[in-house]
Design an enzyme around this catalytic site. Structure first.
Site, PDB file in Angstrom:
ATOM      1  N   GLU A 158     -11.808  -2.398 -64.037  1.00 18.74           N
ATOM      2  CA  GLU A 158     -13.139  -2.093 -63.522  1.00 18.74           C
ATOM      3  C   GLU A 158     -13.494  -0.662 -63.934  1.00 18.74           C
ATOM      4  O   GLU A 158     -12.652   0.215 -63.816  1.00 18.74           O
ATOM      5  CB  GLU A 158     -13.194  -2.204 -61.996  1.00 18.74           C
ATOM      6  CG  GLU A 158     -14.623  -2.093 -61.489  1.00 18.74           C
ATOM      7  CD  GLU A 158     -14.756  -2.309 -59.970  1.00 18.74           C
ATOM      8  OE1 GLU A 158     -13.725  -2.412 -59.288  1.00 18.74           O
ATOM      9  OE2 GLU A 158     -15.891  -2.366 -59.509  1.00 18.74           O
ATOM     10  N   GLY A 195      -8.864   4.981 -55.676  1.00 20.70           N
ATOM     11  CA  GLY A 195      -7.959   4.672 -54.568  1.00 20.70           C
ATOM     12  C   GLY A 195      -7.131   3.436 -54.823  1.00 20.70           C
ATOM     13  O   GLY A 195      -5.905   3.456 -54.693  1.00 20.70           O
ATOM     14  N   MET A 253      -7.473  -1.032 -56.513  1.00 15.82           N
ATOM     15  CA  MET A 253      -8.280  -1.991 -57.269  1.00 15.82           C
ATOM     16  C   MET A 253      -7.938  -3.421 -56.887  1.00 15.82           C
ATOM     17  O   MET A 253      -6.765  -3.790 -56.825  1.00 15.82           O
ATOM     18  CB  MET A 253      -8.047  -1.751 -58.770  1.00 15.82           C
ATOM     19  CG  MET A 253      -8.850  -2.673 -59.661  1.00 15.82           C
ATOM     20  SD  MET A 253     -10.638  -2.417 -59.424  1.00 15.82           S
ATOM     21  CE  MET A 253     -11.219  -4.082 -59.716  1.00 15.82           C
ATOM     22  N   GLU A 254      -8.989  -4.201 -56.668  1.00 14.99           N
ATOM     23  CA  GLU A 254      -8.865  -5.539 -56.086  1.00 14.99           C
ATOM     24  C   GLU A 254      -8.594  -6.656 -57.086  1.00 14.99           C
ATOM     25  O   GLU A 254      -8.990  -7.811 -56.841  1.00 14.99           O
ATOM     26  CB  GLU A 254     -10.149  -5.855 -55.315  1.00 14.99           C
ATOM     27  CG  GLU A 254     -11.409  -6.089 -56.180  1.00 14.99           C
ATOM     28  CD  GLU A 254     -12.296  -4.872 -56.388  1.00 14.99           C
ATOM     29  OE1 GLU A 254     -11.788  -3.740 -56.292  1.00 14.99           O
ATOM     30  OE2 GLU A 254     -13.493  -5.051 -56.659  1.00 14.99           O
ATOM     31  N   ASN A 255      -7.938  -6.410 -58.210  1.00 16.97           N
ATOM     32  CA  ASN A 255      -7.653  -7.470 -59.185  1.00 16.97           C
ATOM     33  C   ASN A 255      -7.140  -8.731 -58.484  1.00 16.97           C
ATOM     34  O   ASN A 255      -6.298  -8.655 -57.608  1.00 16.97           O
ATOM     35  CB  ASN A 255      -6.579  -7.004 -60.169  1.00 16.97           C
ATOM     36  CG  ASN A 255      -6.814  -5.589 -60.620  1.00 16.97           C
ATOM     37  OD1 ASN A 255      -7.830  -5.283 -61.206  1.00 16.97           O
ATOM     38  ND2 ASN A 255      -5.879  -4.702 -60.288  1.00 16.97           N
ATOM     39  N   HIS A 295      -9.341  -3.137 -47.372  1.00 23.73           N
ATOM     40  CA  HIS A 295     -10.507  -3.135 -48.266  1.00 23.73           C
ATOM     41  C   HIS A 295     -10.241  -4.001 -49.503  1.00 23.73           C
ATOM     42  O   HIS A 295     -11.021  -4.889 -49.833  1.00 23.73           O
ATOM     43  CB  HIS A 295     -10.827  -1.690 -48.670  1.00 23.73           C
ATOM     44  CG  HIS A 295     -11.993  -1.558 -49.605  1.00 23.73           C
ATOM     45  ND1 HIS A 295     -13.264  -1.264 -49.175  1.00 23.73           N
ATOM     46  CD2 HIS A 295     -12.081  -1.688 -50.951  1.00 23.73           C
ATOM     47  CE1 HIS A 295     -14.082  -1.222 -50.213  1.00 23.73           C
ATOM     48  NE2 HIS A 295     -13.381  -1.468 -51.309  1.00 23.73           N
ATOM     49  N   GLU A 296      -9.142  -3.745 -50.165  1.00 26.56           N
ATOM     50  CA  GLU A 296      -8.856  -4.493 -51.402  1.00 26.56           C
ATOM     51  C   GLU A 296      -8.600  -5.962 -51.092  1.00 26.56           C
ATOM     52  O   GLU A 296      -9.020  -6.845 -51.828  1.00 26.56           O
ATOM     53  CB  GLU A 296      -7.682  -3.882 -52.167  1.00 26.56           C
ATOM     54  CG  GLU A 296      -7.813  -2.381 -52.472  1.00 26.56           C
ATOM     55  CD  GLU A 296      -9.127  -1.958 -53.101  1.00 26.56           C
ATOM     56  OE1 GLU A 296      -9.770  -2.779 -53.788  1.00 26.56           O
ATOM     57  OE2 GLU A 296      -9.539  -0.786 -52.889  1.00 26.56           O
ATOM     58  N   HIS A 336     -11.830  -7.786 -50.554  1.00 24.55           N
ATOM     59  CA  HIS A 336     -12.528  -8.050 -51.813  1.00 24.55           C
ATOM     60  C   HIS A 336     -12.205  -9.448 -52.354  1.00 24.55           C
ATOM     61  O   HIS A 336     -12.961  -9.974 -53.168  1.00 24.55           O
ATOM     62  CB  HIS A 336     -12.115  -7.031 -52.882  1.00 24.55           C
ATOM     63  CG  HIS A 336     -13.003  -5.816 -52.981  1.00 24.55           C
ATOM     64  ND1 HIS A 336     -14.374  -5.882 -52.974  1.00 24.55           N
ATOM     65  CD2 HIS A 336     -12.694  -4.497 -53.132  1.00 24.55           C
ATOM     66  CE1 HIS A 336     -14.875  -4.651 -53.112  1.00 24.55           C
ATOM     67  NE2 HIS A 336     -13.877  -3.795 -53.205  1.00 24.55           N
ATOM     68  N   GLU A 339     -19.233  -3.680 -52.859  1.00 22.50           N
ATOM     69  CA  GLU A 339     -18.628  -2.477 -52.274  1.00 22.50           C
ATOM     70  C   GLU A 339     -19.197  -2.142 -50.894  1.00 22.50           C
ATOM     71  O   GLU A 339     -18.448  -1.830 -49.965  1.00 22.50           O
ATOM     72  CB  GLU A 339     -18.743  -1.287 -53.220  1.00 22.50           C
ATOM     73  CG  GLU A 339     -17.944  -1.440 -54.524  1.00 22.50           C
ATOM     74  CD  GLU A 339     -16.459  -1.717 -54.308  1.00 22.50           C
ATOM     75  OE1 GLU A 339     -15.946  -1.541 -53.186  1.00 22.50           O
ATOM     76  OE2 GLU A 339     -15.797  -2.135 -55.287  1.00 22.50           O
TER      77      GLU A 339
END
Ligand code: ZN
Length: 855
Positions: free
Chosen positions: A122, A254, A256-258, A290-291, A294, A313
């Site tokens: 991203e 911070g 990443m939501e892969n 948070h991740e 997502h 987001e």
């Protein structure tokens, strides 16, 4: 400006890609300087598109071979990608490229960190891995084979098969390329299992380097609580057989939501009581959530284009805030969120970088992962929920997930489900997405014959590129208190929709005291004349915890401003009210600790500029110091008792209750140090058995002087631990006295352990110094030059992080002419650099343009 002025992309120019992707197969053969990536991609014409030009993004790739349906082709290649004639029917694209992850210092695409391979795609990093339509509206299932002589080889989705030196992964959920991830390294897992509400057995792993083993328990526990919470509150269950999290030391953001393979900055995974503070634990819990969240709001439903970024987001920040509020104290969470919003988003909205929650153009999308898109975007959803109520919100979200699963969506899609589920017209509400700037709500009142009338006016100041603003829909939550402190009107929501409006309350025995904008029901600035006595009254009697805190905060702000402008003494009404709060054992210690925290120097500079004054950073710093000492003296009888009472018996626990006690105790320690010369802080430092207390005491010593020996001891003890040493570097830059700050920071940059290519370390020192307002804005301009020099240096290596750090200059136009000249010169020096990145080019361009207008 540089002659390579970055070309903007516009929201209005959106067109769908000419082809759909049915399947992606990747074969990645790892090598530090010669990784081979073979891609086999099934394309088919997109019936919804008219433009059939075949263009694939690709940057810094060496093309080895390319073929269509097995026939070699020679595409036309530019620095941005390739184009090629293709059949008008479905076809298979095959390409092999070579890349050099060990040389990738930008930390975007495939790169190496401490011997491990990892990816960050991203927003537009996948194009550095292979040629591809690297845009979020192209979604496809991915199948990945990794070859490499490392023990752990991970990618998205479910494991298919593996052997010595290879592994195969299959992700059945169609996803955009920005969610692709690959990790390879010598890693160890902390593992557990989770059974979803749908009966799926999920293997959970948090992968870290062997040296960090044992520090992943809290992250794993946070993950399990997040999974459960999303099932219970949003009805969303996880959808793969494994969920992997990997901690990486070199990371621009911070986390990443892969899909199925979240990659984290190690500072948001690793924790032990000895090395992590209460704040670290809280951040880990929040960011893990948070991740994870997502997975539905971002992965299953993604964005059509990057202008829609807040769709995922803003919503995911809103969801993680709800989660944190449920896990901890909702009141404390709300206060902390508003403090961050004001410090970061209001600052952004009020300066040269102001932009709407949904921007209309950008040159570099990485520059728009901002407080406005994230935090203001979350506030907009909070307002929406308040307007339609929790049931309406739940119905709208159910519809959103049912209708848009598997799609790449827009803000319009999002608002549409609310309109359909609740019958509400959101035409005017939508302005929150398109208008930049923080609305001001001005309140006056009158009282006659038992009728109380509020006169409300809203106005949003102009922002760059947006001179005219229209009225917005502002939910104003309010209550009324009688003069003896009883609540005569419990919380009620008034909807402001017009430029001017009235609210009338009848049948009151006496003129009430209004408690306005309860819970900070809208991201606005409230303007109302109020006396210190009235604020002190609300601080004592308001039933709304946010407004109770806010009353004390605004009192403190007024006191500080009066001290800067008139050299006044702190108002006794405030000191007495503060003492009453601190003494009140019915109140949560965390709340009492927050009440003792003074508005920051930047917030005061902003407030002064807002009143038409030119803020003097040194005068603000000095006033703040004097107020702290006045508080220390006035509340002197309380400190020792508080310090003793707030000690936490038993082993360290990161939970909210103990964390609140430690925060209040450290606040007391800080004030005591102003009276005892730091003796108790020295003892506290020596006796500390957890990082919260150790760093808390060290901060006190740095602020009040006499930290040298403690700093040395700390460095000897923790020199081997990168994350702990980031704190050591950061604190010194942030807390250095104004006249020493530039020298201290320069010395830190000369330290052998200033590994500046590591974003965490760079942020600690340069970001820490930028947050030292009086030091950074040193009248000599030396602070500006120091930061500019480092931004130039980092930009050549890592444009993304360098550009983010340039926000240090966001407020330069509010200062005096001497400072403005020096800041402008520093910015122009950056802008004039040859080979400046698109990221930095756009940032300095915006910083300079709006500043020149204001000047
Ligand atoms: Zn996010």
């Amino acid at each position: 400006m540089t002659d390579a002025a970055p070309q903007p992309v516009f929201l209005k120019d959106y067109t769908p890609f000419g082809f759909l992707v049915d399947q992606v197969e990747l074969n990645v053969h790892l090598h530090p300087t010669a990784t081979r990536v073979r891609a086999k991609i099934a394309f088919r014409p997109n019936p919804a598109a008219r433009d059939r030009r075949f263009f694939l993004h690709g940057e810094d790739l060496t093309l080895i071979s390319a073929a269509i349906d097995g026939t070699p082709v020679t595409p036309e290649i530019t620095p941005e990608g390739l184009s090629c004639p293709v059949p008008e029917a479905p076809f298979t694209w095959e390409a092999e490229v070579e890349i050099a992850p060990a040389e990738n210092t930008a930390l975007e695409g495939l790169y190496m960190s401490n011997g491990m391979y990892c990816t960050q795609c991203e927003a537009e990093g996948f194009r550095k891995i292979t040629f591809y339509p690297d845009r979020p509206d192209v979604m496809a299932p991915f199948r990945v084979r990794i070859d490499g002589d490392l023990p752990v080889l991970l990618s998205n989705g479910n494991p298919v098969a593996q052997g010595a030196g290879w592994a195969e992964w299959n992700d059945p959920w169609p996803k955009p390329s920005y969610l692709f991830a690959l990790v390879a390294g010598e890693l160890v897992a902390t593992s557990d299992r989770f059974t979803t509400s749908e009966g799926r057995e999920v293997a959970l792993n948090v992968w870290v380097r062997p040296a960090d083993q044992g520090k992943a328990d809290y992250a794993l526990d946070s993950l399990i609580r997040s999974m459960k919470w999303d099932e219970e509150v949003y009805g969303r269950a996880y959808d793969l057989d494994v969920f992997n999290i990997v901690a990486v030391d070199d990371f621009n953001m911070g986390a990443m939501e892969n899909k199925g393979l979240n990659v984290f900055n190690s500072r948001y995974v690793l924790a032990s009581p000895e090395t992590a503070t209460d704040r670290d634990y809280e951040n880990i819990e929040r960011i893990i959530a948070h991740e994870y969240f997502h997975n539905w709001t971002g992965d299953r439903i993604t964005c059509r284009d990057w202008f829609q970024l807040s769709l995922k987001e803003g919503l995911t920040v809103f969801r993680d805030s709800q989660f944190s509020a449920d896990m901890r104290s909702a009141a404390v969470k709300r206060i902390e969120d508003v403090m961050t919003l004001r410090a970061r988003q209001f600052r952004e909205d009020n300066g040269p970088l102001a932009h709407p929650v949904r921007p209309e153009s950008y040159a570099e999308i990485n520059n728009f992962y901002t407080a406005t898109v994230y935090e203001k975007g979350a506030e907009v959803i909070g307002m929406l929920r308040r307007l339609v109520g929790p049931e309406g919100y739940a119905r709208a979200l159910d519809l959103y997930f049912a209708r848009h699963d598997g799609q790449a969506c827009t803000i319009e899609d999002w608002l549409q489900v609310f309109e359909e589920a609740t019958g509400r017209d959101l035409t005017r509400f939508k302005r929150w997405y398109s208008q930049a700037g923080t609305p001001r709500v001005k309140v006056t009142e009158d009282f006659k014959d038992g009728t109380y009338t509020l006169h409300l006016e809203q106005k949003t100041p102009p922002t760059p590129g947006q001179d005219e603003k229209l009225p917005q829909v502002i939910p104003l939550a309010l209550g009324l208190l009688s003069p003896n402190g009883d609540e005569v009107l419990p919380t009620t929501v008034i909807e402001l929709t017009e430029a001017r409006q009235e609210a009338v309350f009848e049948g009151l025995a006496a003129k009430p005291v209004p408690s306005l904008l309860r819970g900070f029901s809208a991201p606005v600035i409230l303007e109302r004349d109020s006396t210190p006595e009235e604020r002190a009254f609300l601080l004592a009697h308001d039933t709304d915890p946010f407004n109770k805190w806010e009353a004390g905060r605004s009192l403190a702000r007024e006191v500080l401003i009066a001290m800067v402008t008139e050299d006044a003494a702190p108002a006794p009404a405030w000191l007495d009210a503060l003492a009453a709060v601190v003494r009140d054992e019915a109140l949560d210690p965390a709340f009492r600790a927050l009440a003792l925290r003074l508005p920051g120097e930047d917030e005061l500079a902003e407030a002064l500029a807002d009143r038409g004054a030119v803020p003097d950073p040194l005068a603000i710093h000095a006033a703040r110091e004097r107020v702290k000492t006045a508080v220390a003296r006035h509340l002197d009888p309380l400190w020792a008792g508080l310090y003793a009472q707030m000690a936490c018996p038993g082993p360290y626990s990161p939970g909210a209750a103990d964390a609140g006690r430690r925060a209040l105790r450290l606040a007391a320690l800080g004030y005591m140090a102003r009276l005892d010369g730091g003796a108790r802080a020295q003892a506290h430092f020596s006796a500390a058995d957890n990082m919260t207390d150790e760093i808390g005491a060290l901060s006190v010593l740095l602020e009040t002087g006499g930290a040298d020996e403690a700093l040395d001891r700390f460095a000897r003890r923790w020199g081997h631990d990168r994350l702990v040493m980031d704190k050591w570097f950061g604190l010194q830059a942030t807390l250095a006295a104004p006249e020493r700050a530039v020298a201290v920071t320069r010395a830190l940059t000369e330290h052998a352990d200033f590994t500046w290519k590591n974003p965490n370390r760079f942020r600690a020192v340069i970001g820490g110094f930028s947050a030292n307002a009086a030091g950074f804005h040193d009248a000599s301009g030396a602070g500006y030059d120091l930061v500019a020099d480092w931004l130039i240096r980092l930009d050549a290596v890592n444009p993304q992080t360098a550009a983010r750090m340039s926000t240090a200059f966001e407020t330069w136009a509010r200062y005096d002419e001497g400072r403005r000249e020096k800041a402008q010169a520093a910015l122009e020096r950056i802008a004039a650099r040859e080979g400046l990145s698109r990221d930095m080019g756009e940032m300095v361009g915006r910083l300079l343009a709006a500043g020149r207008i204001a000047a």
